[in-house]
Design a protein around this motif. Sequence first.
Motif, PDB file in Angstrom:
ATOM      1  N   LEU A  57      -3.695   0.725  -5.430  1.00  0.00           N
ATOM      2  CA  LEU A  57      -4.358  -0.165  -4.756  1.00  0.00           C
ATOM      3  C   LEU A  57      -3.479  -1.395  -4.851  1.00  0.00           C
ATOM      4  O   LEU A  57      -3.845  -2.343  -4.774  1.00  0.00           O
ATOM      5  N   ASP A  58      -2.336  -1.508  -4.209  1.00  0.00           N
ATOM      6  CA  ASP A  58      -1.777  -2.908  -3.340  1.00  0.00           C
ATOM      7  C   ASP A  58      -0.443  -3.135  -4.823  1.00  0.00           C
ATOM      8  O   ASP A  58      -0.724  -4.686  -4.097  1.00  0.00           O
ATOM      9  N   VAL A  59      -0.495  -2.702  -5.852  1.00  0.00           N
ATOM     10  CA  VAL A  59      -0.524  -3.926  -6.305  1.00  0.00           C
ATOM     11  C   VAL A  59       1.125  -3.809  -7.389  1.00  0.00           C
ATOM     12  O   VAL A  59       1.533  -4.158  -8.284  1.00  0.00           O
ATOM     13  N   LEU A  60       1.880  -2.612  -6.677  1.00  0.00           N
ATOM     14  CA  LEU A  60       3.170  -1.726  -7.854  1.00  0.00           C
ATOM     15  C   LEU A  60       3.683  -3.213  -7.509  1.00  0.00           C
ATOM     16  O   LEU A  60       3.778  -3.749  -6.173  1.00  0.00           O
ATOM     17  N   THR A  61       4.404  -3.501  -8.096  1.00  0.00           N
ATOM     18  CA  THR A  61       5.864  -4.202  -8.009  1.00  0.00           C
ATOM     19  C   THR A  61       7.404  -3.883  -9.031  1.00  0.00           C
ATOM     20  O   THR A  61       6.766  -2.143  -9.804  1.00  0.00           O
ATOM     21  N   LEU A  62       8.198  -4.100  -8.246  1.00  0.00           N
ATOM     22  CA  LEU A  62       9.645  -3.979  -8.438  1.00  0.00           C
ATOM     23  C   LEU A  62       9.267  -3.688 -10.759  1.00  0.00           C
ATOM     24  O   LEU A  62       9.948  -3.198 -11.437  1.00  0.00           O
ATOM     25  N   ALA A  63       8.985  -4.964 -11.725  1.00  0.00           N
ATOM     26  CA  ALA A  63       8.745  -5.208 -12.440  1.00  0.00           C
ATOM     27  C   ALA A  63       7.907  -3.635 -13.130  1.00  0.00           C
ATOM     28  O   ALA A  63       8.623  -3.984 -14.453  1.00  0.00           O
TER      29      ALA A  63
END
Length: 423
Positions: free
Chosen positions: A98-104
């Motif tokens: 979904l192209d929403v992956l983050t380090l957090a």
Amino acid sequence: MPSSFSFPGDFRRLWIGQTISAFGDKVSRIALPTAALLGLGGTAWDVGLLAALRFLPFVLIGTLAGVWVDRLPLRETMIGADAGRLVAMGSIPVAYLLDVLTLAQLFVVAGVVGVLTVFFEIAVQSYLPVLAGPEGIVAGNERLQTSRAVAEVGGAGAAGGLMQILGTAPAILADALSFLASLLTLTLMRHREPPPARAGRPRSALREAREGLAVLLSDARLRNLMFASTTVNLGVATGNALVLVFAYGDGKLSPGAVGLAFAIGTVGLIFGAVSSGAIARRITLGRTLATSILLTGSGFLLLPIGGNEAALTTLIVSQFLIGFADSVFNIHVLSLVQRITPPELMGRVNGTALSVVFGTGTLGGLAAGFVGTVFGTLPGLVLSAGIICCGAVFVLVNPLRRIREGGRVALGSDAVPPCGEKG
């Protein structure tokens, strides 16, 4: 002569599930920091934090988690932990698509999986004696340790292939699916344990945790095993932190040569796992524990003895010895604890033990940094070897020195029964 398991079909299901899960765990241990570094612009600090979130929960909540494991059905606890880890790890490839992956998100997932793994590991160590029975505990631990050792080699190769084909974040799906496999094998088990007996008013978790610690300190066998394991783990953690410094700095070895040495070390892990039972039957369990401790210390001592010129040869031999001895020691310590700990206290004893293991690992890493900086790498390796060998003292004194099968020890004409049994 093969050991007979109390519930052979259910143990086989547990073994299959844990073997698959071990491969998935190795994949995520490589793919998760790789995704942080290459996909999300992470730094060395981010990778270090991800590693800390994997181990820190054992130190912080291990003892209290053991209290709750003793209060809850073991199989259901493991199923719940696997379901939670499946959802947490599965969220990473979904967020990537979904192209929403983050380090957090990676940090949150690592923390959640770390906490749930504490509960799962304590529960599985407490459940093994139920499925294996008294005669199958050592054989059961041998098989699980062998699977984990094989996963160290095969899982690394699988991680590389999956990341190459699918990408780093999607490769983490393999670990999520491995939790699904473990969950399915647990739900297919036929054995149903009775609910834990709870008498009277509920007691505080801290009071129950103190009871587990009291058992560790009051039984001479458990107390000596805890002191031996703490000493050995402190020395090993110190030495492990200095090995790479020696290999790349003093030895001037290439990454390929270091990788080869560590791969051979994994072969030592496998060899130790499959031969640990036969060794104990031949030279007695107490001597087996002492010998494995001394072999581990010798493995670290080989590096400064060999010096810079023979660095590759000594590193290969060292890693094989350490891997072999580590398997033998861990299998028999865990098996002995499972044999002599009262079932109703198994979670608390295992939780406290895991807290000590990971706590000394953290302390050993800090000690390595201090000793390596102040005195140098080679003196630091000598010191770590000395610390490890001191652990043998605790298994060369009574009652562990005369330990016999089933957790009993001979003291003159008397015998000390397993913890929780009346003489």
